[in-house]
Enzyme design. Structure first.
Site, PDB file in Angstrom:
ATOM      1  N   SER A  47     -57.121  71.784  60.165  1.00 60.09           N
ATOM      2  CA  SER A  47     -56.213  70.752  60.880  1.00 60.09           C
ATOM      3  C   SER A  47     -57.071  69.865  61.929  1.00 60.09           C
ATOM      4  O   SER A  47     -56.625  68.692  62.264  1.00 60.09           O
ATOM      5  CB  SER A  47     -55.129  71.537  61.696  1.00 60.09           C
ATOM      6  OG  SER A  47     -54.300  72.170  60.911  1.00 60.09           O
ATOM      7  N   HIS A  87     -52.571  75.058  54.092  1.00 58.52           N
ATOM      8  CA  HIS A  87     -51.458  75.986  54.788  1.00 58.52           C
ATOM      9  C   HIS A  87     -50.524  76.216  53.443  1.00 58.52           C
ATOM     10  O   HIS A  87     -49.888  77.304  53.198  1.00 58.52           O
ATOM     11  CB  HIS A  87     -51.036  75.339  55.725  1.00 58.52           C
ATOM     12  CG  HIS A  87     -52.000  75.446  57.066  1.00 58.52           C
ATOM     13  ND1 HIS A  87     -52.165  74.322  57.648  1.00 58.52           N
ATOM     14  CD2 HIS A  87     -52.741  76.399  57.831  1.00 58.52           C
ATOM     15  CE1 HIS A  87     -52.985  74.834  58.763  1.00 58.52           C
ATOM     16  NE2 HIS A  87     -53.492  75.940  58.611  1.00 58.52           N
TER      17      HIS A  87
END
Length: 167
Positions: free
Chosen positions: A133, A22
């Protein structure tokens, strides 16, 4: 679409937690826009492991090196959030071909809901393409080392979260 709207991009996600992938995406996108708003979605339906306030705090810390990046939590429809912040571009990451079908569906729905907003797909650097994630959460939950996959503050927060849950 006005030129001013094009200068504000929104990068939405649950960021549960924010990963190095990210951060890489934001690092490469931030210079392309006047403002980049990272929208951290509450996403109660996904049952996030970390509370929204902590996810926002960790994202702010991980992205503090960018003057034009703002991190905001939201709990509304993404289309409403994008309109609220004046976004003209939705930024989305694609790690693999397997992400494309879902992301294409989202982009099509968003085009219907907010036709004045364009979706831009970016791919992460090769060393981050396999990080997700959910994998980071699972590795961390089971006592594995995630320091190669997330910013240091995130690794510490995950470790503390799992420690609290075991007590």
């Amino acid at each position: 679409m006005s030129v001013a709207r094009n200068r504000i991009a929104v990068y939405p996600g649950t960021f549960d937690p924010i990963t190095s992938g990210h951060v890489d995406l934001v690092d490469r996108a931030a210079p392309l826009f006047e403002r980049l708003i990272v929208g951290v979605a509450a996403s109660p339906g996904k049952g996030p492991a970390l509370p929204l306030a902590l996810r926002v705090e960790l994202a702010r810390e991980a992205l503090a090196h960018h003057e034009n990046v703002e991190v905001r939590g939201f709990d509304s429809l993404l289309a409403h959030f994008v309109k609220e912040v004046g976004g003209g571009v939705l930024l989305r990451g694609l790690r693999a071909v397997s992400d494309f079908e879902y992301e294409f569906q989202l982009a099509s729905m968003n085009r219907h809901l907010i036709p004045e907003v364009e979706t831009l797909f970016l791919t992460p650097a090769e060393q981050y393409g396999f990080i997700s994630s959910s994998l980071v959460r699972e590795i961390s939950r089971l006592g594995g080392d995630v320091t190669d996959f997330v910013p240091p503050a995130v690794a510490r927060a995950l470790q503390a979260e799992w420690q609290r849950s075991r007590e």
